[in-house]
Motif scaffolding. Structure first.
Motif, mmCIF file in Angstrom:
data_model
loop_
_atom_site.group_PDB
_atom_site.id
_atom_site.type_symbol
_atom_site.label_atom_id
_atom_site.label_comp_id
_atom_site.label_asym_id
_atom_site.label_seq_id
_atom_site.Cartn_x
_atom_site.Cartn_y
_atom_site.Cartn_z
ATOM 1 N N TYR A 142 4.841 5.199 3.086
ATOM 2 C CA TYR A 142 4.381 6.581 3.152
ATOM 3 C C TYR A 142 5.292 7.432 2.266
ATOM 4 O O TYR A 142 6.468 7.634 2.574
ATOM 5 N N CYS A 143 4.757 7.919 1.157
ATOM 6 C CA CYS A 143 5.547 8.677 0.189
ATOM 7 C C CYS A 143 5.767 10.120 0.670
ATOM 8 O O CYS A 143 5.080 10.603 1.565
ATOM 9 N N ALA A 144 6.702 10.779 0.035
ATOM 10 C CA ALA A 144 6.904 12.202 0.301
ATOM 11 C C ALA A 144 5.740 12.994 -0.295
ATOM 12 O O ALA A 144 5.126 12.561 -1.281
ATOM 13 N N PRO A 145 5.400 14.153 0.266
ATOM 14 C CA PRO A 145 4.276 14.945 -0.255
ATOM 15 C C PRO A 145 4.547 15.477 -1.657
ATOM 16 O O PRO A 145 5.698 15.713 -2.032
ATOM 17 N N VAL A 146 3.484 15.676 -2.413
ATOM 18 C CA VAL A 146 3.633 16.112 -3.806
ATOM 19 C C VAL A 146 4.245 17.509 -3.898
ATOM 20 O O VAL A 146 5.014 17.803 -4.813
ATOM 21 N N ASP A 194 0.619 13.283 -12.352
ATOM 22 C CA ASP A 194 1.959 12.822 -12.730
ATOM 23 C C ASP A 194 2.936 12.957 -11.564
ATOM 24 O O ASP A 194 3.829 12.121 -11.389
ATOM 25 N N VAL A 195 2.776 14.005 -10.765
ATOM 26 C CA VAL A 195 3.648 14.201 -9.606
ATOM 27 C C VAL A 195 3.406 13.087 -8.578
ATOM 28 O O VAL A 195 4.345 12.564 -7.973
ATOM 29 N N ILE A 196 2.151 12.709 -8.390
ATOM 30 C CA ILE A 196 1.829 11.607 -7.477
ATOM 31 C C ILE A 196 2.528 10.324 -7.926
ATOM 32 O O ILE A 196 3.134 9.601 -7.117
ATOM 33 N N LEU A 197 2.473 10.035 -9.218
ATOM 34 C CA LEU A 197 3.125 8.839 -9.745
ATOM 35 C C LEU A 197 4.638 8.895 -9.534
ATOM 36 O O LEU A 197 5.272 7.879 -9.235
ATOM 37 N N GLU A 198 5.215 10.076 -9.689
ATOM 38 C CA GLU A 198 6.651 10.217 -9.465
ATOM 39 C C GLU A 198 7.012 9.918 -8.011
ATOM 40 O O GLU A 198 8.038 9.292 -7.726
ATOM 41 N N ARG A 199 6.174 10.379 -7.090
ATOM 42 C CA ARG A 199 6.424 10.111 -5.685
ATOM 43 C C ARG A 199 6.361 8.608 -5.380
ATOM 44 O O ARG A 199 7.146 8.086 -4.579
ATOM 45 N N VAL A 200 5.436 7.901 -6.019
ATOM 46 C CA VAL A 200 5.336 6.455 -5.811
ATOM 47 C C VAL A 200 6.555 5.750 -6.405
ATOM 48 O O VAL A 200 7.119 4.840 -5.791
ATOM 49 N N ILE A 225 0.849 -1.194 0.000
ATOM 50 C CA ILE A 225 0.000 0.000 0.000
ATOM 51 C C ILE A 225 0.882 1.241 0.000
ATOM 52 O O ILE A 225 1.722 1.408 0.890
ATOM 53 N N PHE A 226 0.689 2.098 -0.990
ATOM 54 C CA PHE A 226 1.404 3.369 -1.061
ATOM 55 C C PHE A 226 0.459 4.491 -0.617
ATOM 56 O O PHE A 226 -0.645 4.618 -1.150
ATOM 57 N N ILE A 227 0.904 5.287 0.346
ATOM 58 C CA ILE A 227 0.150 6.475 0.766
ATOM 59 C C ILE A 227 0.831 7.684 0.152
ATOM 60 O O ILE A 227 2.002 7.959 0.425
ATOM 61 N N ALA A 228 0.109 8.411 -0.701
ATOM 62 C CA ALA A 228 0.655 9.600 -1.358
ATOM 63 C C ALA A 228 -0.018 10.838 -0.766
ATOM 64 O O ALA A 228 -1.174 11.134 -1.085
ATOM 65 N N PRO A 229 0.669 11.575 0.115
ATOM 66 C CA PRO A 229 0.066 12.760 0.738
ATOM 67 C C PRO A 229 -0.083 13.911 -0.266
ATOM 68 O O PRO A 229 0.914 14.387 -0.814
ATOM 69 N N ALA A 264 9.426 6.208 -4.045
ATOM 70 C CA ALA A 264 9.281 5.392 -2.845
ATOM 71 C C ALA A 264 9.645 3.943 -3.131
ATOM 72 O O ALA A 264 10.291 3.277 -2.302
ATOM 73 N N LEU A 265 9.265 3.456 -4.306
ATOM 74 C CA LEU A 265 9.580 2.076 -4.677
ATOM 75 C C LEU A 265 11.090 1.895 -4.837
ATOM 76 O O LEU A 265 11.662 0.900 -4.370
ATOM 77 N N LYS A 266 11.740 2.858 -5.477
ATOM 78 C CA LYS A 266 13.193 2.782 -5.647
ATOM 79 C C LYS A 266 13.908 2.753 -4.315
ATOM 80 O O LYS A 266 14.913 2.063 -4.137
ATOM 81 N N ASN A 267 13.407 3.509 -3.343
ATOM 82 C CA ASN A 267 14.037 3.564 -2.029
ATOM 83 C C ASN A 267 13.914 2.253 -1.261
ATOM 84 O O ASN A 267 14.659 2.026 -0.300
ATOM 85 N N LEU A 268 12.963 1.398 -1.685
ATOM 86 C CA LEU A 268 12.805 0.106 -1.029
ATOM 87 C C LEU A 268 13.820 -0.913 -1.522
ATOM 88 O O LEU A 268 14.062 -1.920 -0.865
#
Length: 282
Positions: free
Chosen positions: A110-114, A268-274, A71-75, A277-281
């Motif tokens: 929990y992703c970084a905010p847009v 598009d910014v939301i997708l970039e944040r996801v 589950i990805f949370i995009a603030p 977050a995936l890369k950081n995992l």
């Protein structure tokens, strides 16, 4: 984005929300609908901190229904400040500095905010050029003869609140598109009314760096820019725009845009944040 990467993942777009303004939820619902249409995720849900459906309830439901899912949370917040950076992660069970939570076979990220993403530059520029081209008087002003103001909230509760606004000011100023670029704030200096003394050009365009077109963008900022509160109230009651573009104030021609949060490019910014977050995992 590769659909296979997220075909088993769930995205939750998280907004602040409020029961005081019906427009508060609109940006979240708008971008959730667009991301559902694009279809890279197993499911896309909306959630809020201050209104229904509340984030804790949504996560509990997803944990029960989507076992084994990521589950990805995009603030959908402007800054990594008091709420998005401190209160909400803490209340959801994330340890300080750790945006990954594992419970059973469900992993929540929990992703970084847009609002802190550098690509928000394009969103701000889109808002500025859109409003000036839509309301030329008698022609659209040249960017080289216009000062851009990015209007943020600012707060003494958290130093991070103003950083995204100032970061965008620096990024846009470096492009040399406008005569000058300034950050102005509701609750910190330089304050909104100071824009008139900061602008060396006759033309000004003010872009609210807010997610929703709510109380701050529809009442507070227009009033601080000099629009009489009586006019604002009458226009809101009749469904008219609260600011007439352009309006002449203090010897300046002022264009005022909609908030950045409803700009279509936010999806598009939301997708970039996801993606990040995936890369950081890994």
């Amino acid at each position: 984005m590769d659909n296979e990467d997220f075909s088993s993942a769930v995205l939750v777009v998280l907004g602040h929300g409020t029961a005081l303004n019906e427009n508060s939820a609109a940006p979240v619902l708008q971008h959730v609908a667009e991301l559902r249409r694009r279809g890279p995720f197993r499911e896309v849900r909306e959630a809020f901190w201050k209104q229904e459906p509340q984030i804790k309830n949504v996560l509990a439901e997803l944990s029960a229904q989507a076992r084994g899912a990521r589950i990805f949370i995009a603030p959908l917040f402007i800054s990594d400040g008091y709420f998005a950076g401190q209160v909400i992660p803490r209340e959801l069970g994330f340890d300080r500095g750790n945006r990954r939570l594992k419970k059973g076979d469900t992993e929540t990220i929990y992703c970084a905010p847009v609002g802190t993403h550098d690509t928000m530059t394009n969103v701000i520029l889109s808002r500025a050029t859109e409003v000036m081209n839509r309301f030329p008087f008698p022609r659209a002003p040249k960017n080289s003869e216009t000062t851009l103001f990015i209007a943020g909230h600012g707060t003494e509760k958290n130093d991070n609140s103003r950083k995204p606004v100032e970061r965008q000011m620096e990024l846009i100023r470096a492009r040399k598109i406008f005569a000058d670029v300034h950050a102005i704030f509701l609750e910190e200096t330089p304050r909104i009314p100071e824009c008139y003394s900061l602008a060396l050009t006759k033309n000004m365009v003010v872009v609210p760096f807010f997610i929703s077109d709510g109380l701050h963008t529809q009442e507070d900022i227009p009033a601080l820019l000099g629009e009489p509160k009586k006019n604002i109230a009458q226009r809101l009651a009749s469904g008219q725009p609260v600011w007439r573009n352009p309006t002449e104030r203090n010897g300046k021609l002022v264009w005022y845009s909609a908030a950045v949060g409803t700009e279509p490019g936010i999806a598009d910014v939301i997708l970039e944040r996801v993606r990040e977050a995936l890369k950081n995992l890994r």
